[in-house]
Design an enzyme around this catalytic site. Structure first.
Site, PDB file in Angstrom:
ATOM      1  N   SER A 147       9.395  -2.531  -4.464  1.00  0.00           N
ATOM      2  CA  SER A 147       8.247  -2.250  -3.598  1.00  0.00           C
ATOM      3  C   SER A 147       7.051  -1.772  -4.403  1.00  0.00           C
ATOM      4  O   SER A 147       7.093  -0.696  -5.008  1.00  0.00           O
ATOM      5  CB  SER A 147       8.613  -1.190  -2.553  1.00  0.00           C
ATOM      6  OG  SER A 147       7.466  -0.791  -1.827  1.00  0.00           O
ATOM      7  N   TYR A 162      12.410   5.886   0.667  1.00  0.00           N
ATOM      8  CA  TYR A 162      12.428   4.439   0.449  1.00  0.00           C
ATOM      9  C   TYR A 162      11.992   4.102  -0.976  1.00  0.00           C
ATOM     10  O   TYR A 162      12.645   3.335  -1.689  1.00  0.00           O
ATOM     11  CB  TYR A 162      11.521   3.755   1.466  1.00  0.00           C
ATOM     12  CG  TYR A 162      11.501   2.249   1.358  1.00  0.00           C
ATOM     13  CD1 TYR A 162      12.584   1.481   1.773  1.00  0.00           C
ATOM     14  CD2 TYR A 162      10.380   1.585   0.855  1.00  0.00           C
ATOM     15  CE1 TYR A 162      12.567   0.102   1.694  1.00  0.00           C
ATOM     16  CE2 TYR A 162      10.354   0.200   0.766  1.00  0.00           C
ATOM     17  CZ  TYR A 162      11.446  -0.533   1.184  1.00  0.00           C
ATOM     18  OH  TYR A 162      11.426  -1.911   1.086  1.00  0.00           O
ATOM     19  N   ASN A 170       2.666  -5.338   0.496  1.00  0.00           N
ATOM     20  CA  ASN A 170       3.017  -5.400   1.914  1.00  0.00           C
ATOM     21  C   ASN A 170       3.155  -6.850   2.359  1.00  0.00           C
ATOM     22  O   ASN A 170       2.172  -7.547   2.618  1.00  0.00           O
ATOM     23  CB  ASN A 170       1.964  -4.671   2.744  1.00  0.00           C
ATOM     24  CG  ASN A 170       1.981  -3.182   2.488  1.00  0.00           C
ATOM     25  OD1 ASN A 170       1.679  -2.737   1.381  1.00  0.00           O
ATOM     26  ND2 ASN A 170       2.341  -2.403   3.483  1.00  0.00           N
ATOM     27  N   VAL A 186       3.379  -3.286   9.446  1.00  0.00           N
ATOM     28  CA  VAL A 186       2.446  -3.073  10.540  1.00  0.00           C
ATOM     29  C   VAL A 186       2.023  -4.381  11.203  1.00  0.00           C
ATOM     30  O   VAL A 186       1.791  -4.426  12.415  1.00  0.00           O
ATOM     31  CB  VAL A 186       1.214  -2.283  10.042  1.00  0.00           C
ATOM     32  CG1 VAL A 186       0.399  -3.107   9.045  1.00  0.00           C
ATOM     33  CG2 VAL A 186       0.340  -1.843  11.191  1.00  0.00           C
ATOM     34  N   ILE A 187       1.933  -5.469  10.457  1.00  0.00           N
ATOM     35  CA  ILE A 187       1.435  -6.713  11.049  1.00  0.00           C
ATOM     36  C   ILE A 187       2.412  -7.245  12.088  1.00  0.00           C
ATOM     37  O   ILE A 187       2.012  -7.600  13.210  1.00  0.00           O
ATOM     38  CB  ILE A 187       1.133  -7.751   9.951  1.00  0.00           C
ATOM     39  CG1 ILE A 187      -0.087  -7.292   9.134  1.00  0.00           C
ATOM     40  CG2 ILE A 187       0.889  -9.136  10.550  1.00  0.00           C
ATOM     41  CD1 ILE A 187      -0.437  -8.187   7.967  1.00  0.00           C
ATOM     42  N   ARG A 221      -3.956  -0.975   2.233  1.00  0.00           N
ATOM     43  CA  ARG A 221      -2.738  -1.614   1.774  1.00  0.00           C
ATOM     44  C   ARG A 221      -3.090  -2.992   1.202  1.00  0.00           C
ATOM     45  O   ARG A 221      -4.159  -3.535   1.464  1.00  0.00           O
ATOM     46  CB  ARG A 221      -1.733  -1.783   2.930  1.00  0.00           C
ATOM     47  CG  ARG A 221      -1.182  -0.493   3.499  1.00  0.00           C
ATOM     48  CD  ARG A 221      -0.252   0.188   2.527  1.00  0.00           C
ATOM     49  NE  ARG A 221       0.342   1.389   3.103  1.00  0.00           N
ATOM     50  CZ  ARG A 221      -0.173   2.600   3.015  1.00  0.00           C
ATOM     51  NH1 ARG A 221      -1.340   2.780   2.393  1.00  0.00           N
ATOM     52  NH2 ARG A 221       0.439   3.643   3.551  1.00  0.00           N
ATOM     53  N   GLY A 276       5.199  11.392   6.888  1.00  0.00           N
ATOM     54  CA  GLY A 276       5.299  11.986   5.564  1.00  0.00           C
ATOM     55  C   GLY A 276       5.473  10.981   4.441  1.00  0.00           C
ATOM     56  O   GLY A 276       5.088  11.244   3.303  1.00  0.00           O
TER      57      GLY A 276
END
Length: 286
Positions: free
Chosen positions: A96, A121, A149, A163-164, A187, A247
């Site tokens: 990531s 993560y 992302n 989010v998309i 992002r 967070g």
């Protein structure tokens, strides 16, 4: 390919098949490793092992650390089995780019930028990277691909998966688009077909650096993203709904992708408006 049943795995299987690249697909129902720790014989013959498997997303990693621990245990066992082969394959780990870097410094983040994950993560991804780096595979045969992302048609639309996809589901239902934290948060959104083309370039490469960023190479704020999506959907009922930040969310993140261009001959080619339009066109009409 381990994790072939997921969003990216499904897309990569299709892209590889179209390119004439044979694929052995492993899923939870058909795992690469047997319960006794032995690996499937087909995996031993692979030229490249893409490790896309994961049982956590940013939200689940916080509430279910045991899943991340199990992912690391499985990956480490696979690396031991692959490393024992006379001619180990290349191993490409999906990591990531949005979760592992130290975001107290300004983006864009290069592969050499300091890492300092804010959430579970990111820590789980970095642990997988460290396992790969210490596996003892031949030089140039192990690469952690820090993808930004990822989005595209067919992306899961549940919370924590991007989010998309989440917003597309909300837009189709006529619901508000929820923003956690500052709408100015940035992002790096990269389209799934661009990432699959990068992974095919990884397969074709003779040697690889230890880490490669894969992203669009530019930051887009949540407000800019929402404005683009609202223009595409064109539904006057839709509004932004602001909620407190979580967070594990980082304030700003995008990637420097010049190394991918240099070593893979790859850059992302799908513009965000084009990609979002394709995504919206793929959403089933209620």
């Amino acid at each position: 390919m381990v994790g072939a049943g997921g969003f990216l795995g499904t897309a990569l299987t299709s892209a590889a098949t179209l390119a004439g690249v044979p694929v052995d697909a492993y899923t939870r129902a058909e795992p690469a490793l047997r319960p006794d720790g032995r690996m499937d014989a087909r995996l031993a013959r692979a030229g490249t092992v893409f490790w896309l498997a994961t049982s956590v997303n940013p939200a689940l990693a916080e509430s279910h650390p045991e899943r991340a621990a199990a992912d690391l245990e499985t990956f480490t066992a696979a690396l031991r089995a692959l490393g024992s082969l006379p001619r180990p394959p290349k191993v490409a780990l999906l990591s990531s780019g949005g979760a592992v870097y130290d975001t107290t410094g300004p983006p864009p983040y290069r592969e050499e930028s300091p890492t300092r994950p804010r959430g579970a993560y990111g820590r789980s991804k970095l642990a997988l990277e460290q396992a790969l780096a210490s596996a003892g595979l031949p030089a140039g045969h192990a690469v952690s691909l820090r993808v930004s992302n990822l989005y595209g048609p067919g992306q899961p639309s549940v919370g924590g998966q991007g989010v998309i996809g989440y917003w597309l589901r909300a837009a189709a239902a006529g619901d508000h688009l929820t923003v956690y934290g500052d709408p100015g948060t940035t992002r790096d959104y990269v389209y799934v077909d661009d990432v699959t083309s990068a992974l095919l370039a990884v397969h074709a490469a003779a040697t690889l650096p230890p880490v490669v960023n894969l992203g669009a190479g530019r930051g887009t704020s949540l407000r800019e993203l929402a404005d683009l999506l609202l223009g595409i959907v064109d539904d006057p009922r839709l509004r932004l709904e602001l909620r407190p930040a979580r967070g594990f969310d980082v304030p700003h993140s995008w990637l420097d992708v010049r190394l991918a261009e240099s070593v893979l001959g790859w850059t992302a080619r799908t513009g965000l408006t084009e990609g979002l339009t394709r995504c919206w066109d793929s959403v089933p009409v209620a």
